[in-house]
Scaffold this motif. Structure first.
Motif, PDB file in Angstrom:
ATOM      1  N   GLY A 189      31.550  63.886  39.104  1.00  0.00           N
ATOM      2  CA  GLY A 189      31.332  62.447  39.230  1.00  0.00           C
ATOM      3  C   GLY A 189      32.185  61.836  40.319  1.00  0.00           C
ATOM      4  O   GLY A 189      31.713  60.979  41.085  1.00  0.00           O
ATOM      5  N   TRP A 190      33.441  62.281  40.416  1.00  0.00           N
ATOM      6  CA  TRP A 190      34.339  61.755  41.444  1.00  0.00           C
ATOM      7  C   TRP A 190      33.835  62.127  42.843  1.00  0.00           C
ATOM      8  O   TRP A 190      33.838  61.286  43.749  1.00  0.00           O
ATOM      9  N   ILE A 191      33.407  63.366  43.015  1.00  0.00           N
ATOM     10  CA  ILE A 191      32.891  63.808  44.317  1.00  0.00           C
ATOM     11  C   ILE A 191      31.655  62.990  44.702  1.00  0.00           C
ATOM     12  O   ILE A 191      31.506  62.550  45.847  1.00  0.00           O
ATOM     13  N   MET A 192      30.770  62.767  43.726  1.00  0.00           N
ATOM     14  CA  MET A 192      29.569  61.980  44.012  1.00  0.00           C
ATOM     15  C   MET A 192      29.919  60.530  44.363  1.00  0.00           C
ATOM     16  O   MET A 192      29.326  59.955  45.284  1.00  0.00           O
ATOM     17  N   LEU A 193      30.868  59.946  43.650  1.00  0.00           N
ATOM     18  CA  LEU A 193      31.264  58.563  43.944  1.00  0.00           C
ATOM     19  C   LEU A 193      31.916  58.431  45.318  1.00  0.00           C
ATOM     20  O   LEU A 193      31.667  57.462  46.031  1.00  0.00           O
ATOM     21  N   VAL A 194      32.725  59.407  45.698  1.00  0.00           N
ATOM     22  CA  VAL A 194      33.344  59.383  47.031  1.00  0.00           C
ATOM     23  C   VAL A 194      32.268  59.457  48.106  1.00  0.00           C
ATOM     24  O   VAL A 194      32.306  58.723  49.096  1.00  0.00           O
ATOM     25  N   GLY A 195      31.286  60.334  47.919  1.00  0.00           N
ATOM     26  CA  GLY A 195      30.199  60.438  48.888  1.00  0.00           C
ATOM     27  C   GLY A 195      29.362  59.169  48.957  1.00  0.00           C
ATOM     28  O   GLY A 195      29.002  58.717  50.040  1.00  0.00           O
ATOM     29  N   SER A 212      27.310  67.926  47.226  1.00  0.00           N
ATOM     30  CA  SER A 212      28.265  68.923  46.737  1.00  0.00           C
ATOM     31  C   SER A 212      28.666  68.623  45.297  1.00  0.00           C
ATOM     32  O   SER A 212      28.964  69.538  44.532  1.00  0.00           O
ATOM     33  N   GLY A 213      28.671  67.364  44.943  1.00  0.00           N
ATOM     34  CA  GLY A 213      28.939  67.004  43.554  1.00  0.00           C
ATOM     35  C   GLY A 213      27.874  67.553  42.610  1.00  0.00           C
ATOM     36  O   GLY A 213      28.173  67.913  41.465  1.00  0.00           O
ATOM     37  N   THR A 214      26.636  67.646  43.087  1.00  0.00           N
ATOM     38  CA  THR A 214      25.588  68.209  42.239  1.00  0.00           C
ATOM     39  C   THR A 214      25.793  69.704  42.032  1.00  0.00           C
ATOM     40  O   THR A 214      25.447  70.231  40.972  1.00  0.00           O
ATOM     41  N   TYR A 215      26.371  70.394  43.020  1.00  0.00           N
ATOM     42  CA  TYR A 215      26.660  71.818  42.832  1.00  0.00           C
ATOM     43  C   TYR A 215      27.669  71.998  41.699  1.00  0.00           C
ATOM     44  O   TYR A 215      27.500  72.857  40.829  1.00  0.00           O
ATOM     45  N   VAL A 216      28.716  71.195  41.742  1.00  0.00           N
ATOM     46  CA  VAL A 216      29.760  71.290  40.710  1.00  0.00           C
ATOM     47  C   VAL A 216      29.161  70.942  39.350  1.00  0.00           C
ATOM     48  O   VAL A 216      29.452  71.606  38.347  1.00  0.00           O
ATOM     49  N   LEU A 217      28.314  69.928  39.304  1.00  0.00           N
ATOM     50  CA  LEU A 217      27.705  69.528  38.035  1.00  0.00           C
ATOM     51  C   LEU A 217      26.819  70.634  37.475  1.00  0.00           C
ATOM     52  O   LEU A 217      26.897  70.958  36.280  1.00  0.00           O
ATOM     53  N   LEU A 218      25.983  71.242  38.301  1.00  0.00           N
ATOM     54  CA  LEU A 218      25.110  72.310  37.825  1.00  0.00           C
ATOM     55  C   LEU A 218      25.916  73.517  37.337  1.00  0.00           C
ATOM     56  O   LEU A 218      25.597  74.106  36.309  1.00  0.00           O
ATOM     57  N   VAL A 270      20.458  75.470  49.471  1.00  0.00           N
ATOM     58  CA  VAL A 270      19.515  75.692  50.566  1.00  0.00           C
ATOM     59  C   VAL A 270      18.812  74.389  50.946  1.00  0.00           C
ATOM     60  O   VAL A 270      18.682  74.064  52.128  1.00  0.00           O
ATOM     61  N   VAL A 271      18.377  73.636  49.960  1.00  0.00           N
ATOM     62  CA  VAL A 271      17.719  72.360  50.236  1.00  0.00           C
ATOM     63  C   VAL A 271      18.696  71.400  50.907  1.00  0.00           C
ATOM     64  O   VAL A 271      18.338  70.678  51.849  1.00  0.00           O
ATOM     65  N   GLY A 272      19.947  71.377  50.456  1.00  0.00           N
ATOM     66  CA  GLY A 272      20.959  70.507  51.060  1.00  0.00           C
ATOM     67  C   GLY A 272      21.221  70.843  52.513  1.00  0.00           C
ATOM     68  O   GLY A 272      21.350  69.947  53.355  1.00  0.00           O
ATOM     69  N   ALA A 273      21.282  72.132  52.827  1.00  0.00           N
ATOM     70  CA  ALA A 273      21.493  72.536  54.218  1.00  0.00           C
ATOM     71  C   ALA A 273      20.302  72.139  55.086  1.00  0.00           C
ATOM     72  O   ALA A 273      20.471  71.691  56.228  1.00  0.00           O
ATOM     73  N   THR A 274      19.102  72.276  54.551  1.00  0.00           N
ATOM     74  CA  THR A 274      17.900  71.906  55.298  1.00  0.00           C
ATOM     75  C   THR A 274      17.845  70.400  55.548  1.00  0.00           C
ATOM     76  O   THR A 274      17.553  69.956  56.663  1.00  0.00           O
ATOM     77  N   VAL A 275      18.134  69.615  54.524  1.00  0.00           N
ATOM     78  CA  VAL A 275      18.116  68.163  54.672  1.00  0.00           C
ATOM     79  C   VAL A 275      19.192  67.714  55.655  1.00  0.00           C
ATOM     80  O   VAL A 275      18.950  66.835  56.501  1.00  0.00           O
ATOM     81  N   THR A 276      20.370  68.313  55.590  1.00  0.00           N
ATOM     82  CA  THR A 276      21.449  67.963  56.517  1.00  0.00           C
ATOM     83  C   THR A 276      21.044  68.266  57.958  1.00  0.00           C
ATOM     84  O   THR A 276      21.257  67.444  58.856  1.00  0.00           O
ATOM     85  N   ALA A 277      20.458  69.439  58.185  1.00  0.00           N
ATOM     86  CA  ALA A 277      20.018  69.795  59.535  1.00  0.00           C
ATOM     87  C   ALA A 277      18.944  68.836  60.040  1.00  0.00           C
ATOM     88  O   ALA A 277      18.975  68.402  61.203  1.00  0.00           O
ATOM     89  N   LEU A 278      18.008  68.479  59.182  1.00  0.00           N
ATOM     90  CA  LEU A 278      16.942  67.559  59.575  1.00  0.00           C
ATOM     91  C   LEU A 278      17.498  66.175  59.903  1.00  0.00           C
ATOM     92  O   LEU A 278      17.126  65.565  60.904  1.00  0.00           O
TER      93      LEU A 278
END
Length: 117
Positions: free
Chosen positions: A10-16, A38-44, A84-92
């Motif tokens: 939650g903290w990582i998501m709020l900072v972002g 990255s907060g979603t990675y920690v949550l999952l 993988v989806v996060g890396a693709t979205v970031t590149a786009l």
């Protein structure tokens, strides 16, 4: 079960999200979106963690006794898919920011004029 991983996620998501809301640069907004994801990675991974559980792959050792705890591989697969989806979205989005900088000469969202017909 500990609540520390959930609080960290939650903290990582709020900072972002704070970075996305307060930024004046498109590249910084993309980086903040990546931090939020990255907060979603920690949550999952926190959801899929089981204390004392073994890996679900039993090729090199015998399986645990009947009823023994095993981690859920679906959550781990979802985390890898999220990466993988996060890396693709970031590149786009970074490619889109480069095109905006080329065509409009700025990366400040407030300075971009609306599209004209």
């Amino acid at each position: 079960m500990s609540t520390v991983p959930y609080l960290a996620a939650g903290w990582i998501m709020l900072v972002g999200l704070y970075g996305i809301v307060t930024t004046r640069d498109l590249v910084h907004a993309v980086v903040c979106l990546s931090v939020t994801q990255s907060g979603t990675y920690v949550l999952l991974l926190a959801i899929g963690y089981r204390s004392g559980a073994t890996a679900p792959v039993f090729s090199d050792r015998p399986p645990p006794p009947a009823g023994g705890p095993v981690t859920d591989p679906v959550v781990q697969a979802m985390t890898l898919t999220d990466i993988v989806v996060g890396a693709t979205v970031t590149a786009l989005l970074l490619a889109l920011a480069v095109q905006v900088a080329k065509r409009r000469g700025t990366l400040d969202p407030g300075a971009l004029r609306p599209l004209e017909p």
